[in-house]
Design an enzyme around this catalytic site. Structure first.
Site, PDB file in Angstrom:
ATOM      1  N   TYR A  60       0.838  -1.208   0.000  1.00 51.15           N
ATOM      2  CA  TYR A  60       0.000   0.000   0.000  1.00 51.15           C
ATOM      3  C   TYR A  60       0.872   1.257   0.000  1.00 51.15           C
ATOM      4  O   TYR A  60       0.675   2.165  -0.812  1.00 51.15           O
ATOM      5  CB  TYR A  60      -0.918  -0.022   1.232  1.00 51.15           C
ATOM      6  N   LYS A  87       1.267   4.170  -2.886  1.00 50.76           N
ATOM      7  CA  LYS A  87       0.892   5.555  -2.596  1.00 50.76           C
ATOM      8  C   LYS A  87       2.082   6.509  -2.738  1.00 50.76           C
ATOM      9  O   LYS A  87       1.935   7.647  -3.171  1.00 50.76           O
ATOM     10  CB  LYS A  87       0.285   5.643  -1.189  1.00 50.76           C
TER      11      LYS A  87
END
Ligand SMILES: NC(=O)c1ccc[n+]([C@@H]2O[C@H](COP(=O)([O-])OP(=O)(O)OC[C@H]3O[C@@H](n4cnc5c(N)ncnc54)[C@H](O)[C@@H]3O)[C@@H](O)[C@H]2O)c1
Length: 252
Positions: free
Chosen positions: A158, A162
């Protein structure tokens, strides 16, 4: 850039931060296409948004689907704004009994990073073809996360996806500057959406305890208010803006 009578595309616009953004843009006079994967949720969201909004089903990682969504947006008028909210979260360790498989890592990067890039790259072709109004031809907003800088243990996929989104803002802004298209990334902290409900309650409580001020989860409309401001403020460009109540996540 004025929103009134322009068209905006909001990916992931059927829930959470995207839905709140679509609501704001509609209130500001834009016609809005919300893109999401579930026709049921999407149609219900569009119905709540009213006649200025339409739902078009599609996955952000699917080239043809994104093309169809953009065709639908252009049928409504001049596409000027893109707000990329589609995204997913995932957390798993890489050492231990239940480790993250390579395909799981790839799936997170595919949805968050490649999906965002896929929509941006296709949308800017359409936005660049619009006539110039005042200073801007259009605005692209991406959504990263403060995990890009402060990722927790288990968030390698994640956080990497990002960080890459945040890292695209400046090079894309530089590339699109000759076309008068701005690119701004918003990096939310903790917001009260379905995505946050996937985070274990104990972890949310620990992170909430680290919040300087205010000590609460953000409301989706507070993200939407910033997205609306970014579209209206031509000086914002090539930047990742943290929207996080001052939170710098320490390891939990
Ligand atoms: N909620 C938070 O605290 C928080 C914090 C940091 C970053 N973010 C980011 O903000 C964005 C929006 O999150 P949210 O909190 O509103 O979550 P959410 O789960 O409420 O909404 C995400 C939306 O994206 C859609 N989506 C997911 N994968 C998709 C795909 N492949 N194609 C099309 N649509 C897809 C979902 O269907 C959903 O409508 C995400 O990118 C998320 O990573 C959220």
């Amino acid at each position: 850039m004025q929103l009134k009578d322009t068209v905006a595309l909001v990916t992931g616009g059927t829930a959470g931060l995207g839905l709140a953004t679509a609501r704001r843009l509609v209130a500001a006079g834009a016609r809005v296409v919300v893109m999401g994967r579930s026709p049921e949720t999407g149609r219900a969201a569009a119905a709540r948004l009213g006649p200025q909004a339409v739902f078009v089903a599609g996955d952000v990682t699917d080239d043809d689907a994104v093309g169809r969504v953009l065709d639908a947006a252009e049928e409504l008028g001049e596409l000027r704004s893109l707000v990329c909210c589609a995204g997913t979260t995932y957390s798993k360790q890489i050492l231990g009994r239940r480790v993250m498989r390579l395909d799981e890592f790839e799936a997170v990067v595919r949805t968050n990073l490649i999906g965002t890039f896929n929509v941006v790259r296709q949308a800017v072709v359409r936005i660049a073809a619009q006539p110039l109004v005042e200073e801007d031809r259009g605005v692209v907003i991406t959504t990263s996360s403060i995990a890009a800088w402060d990722g927790q243990s288990g968030q390698s996929a994640y956080a990497a996806s990002k960080a890459a989104i945040a890292g695209m803002a400046l090079p894309l802004a530089r590339e699109l500057a000759p076309h008068a298209i701005r690119v701004v990334d918003i990096a939310p902290g903790l917001f009260d959406t379905r995505l946050m409900q996937a985070v274990p309650e104990r972890a949310v409580e620990q992170l909430r305890g680290q919040l300087p001020h205010p000590k609460r989860l953000g409301a989706a409309d507070e993200f939407a208010a910033l997205a609306e401001h970014v579209i209206g403020n031509s000086m914002l460009n090539g930047e990742s803006v943290r929207l996080d109540a001052g939170l710098r996540m320490a390891p939990i």
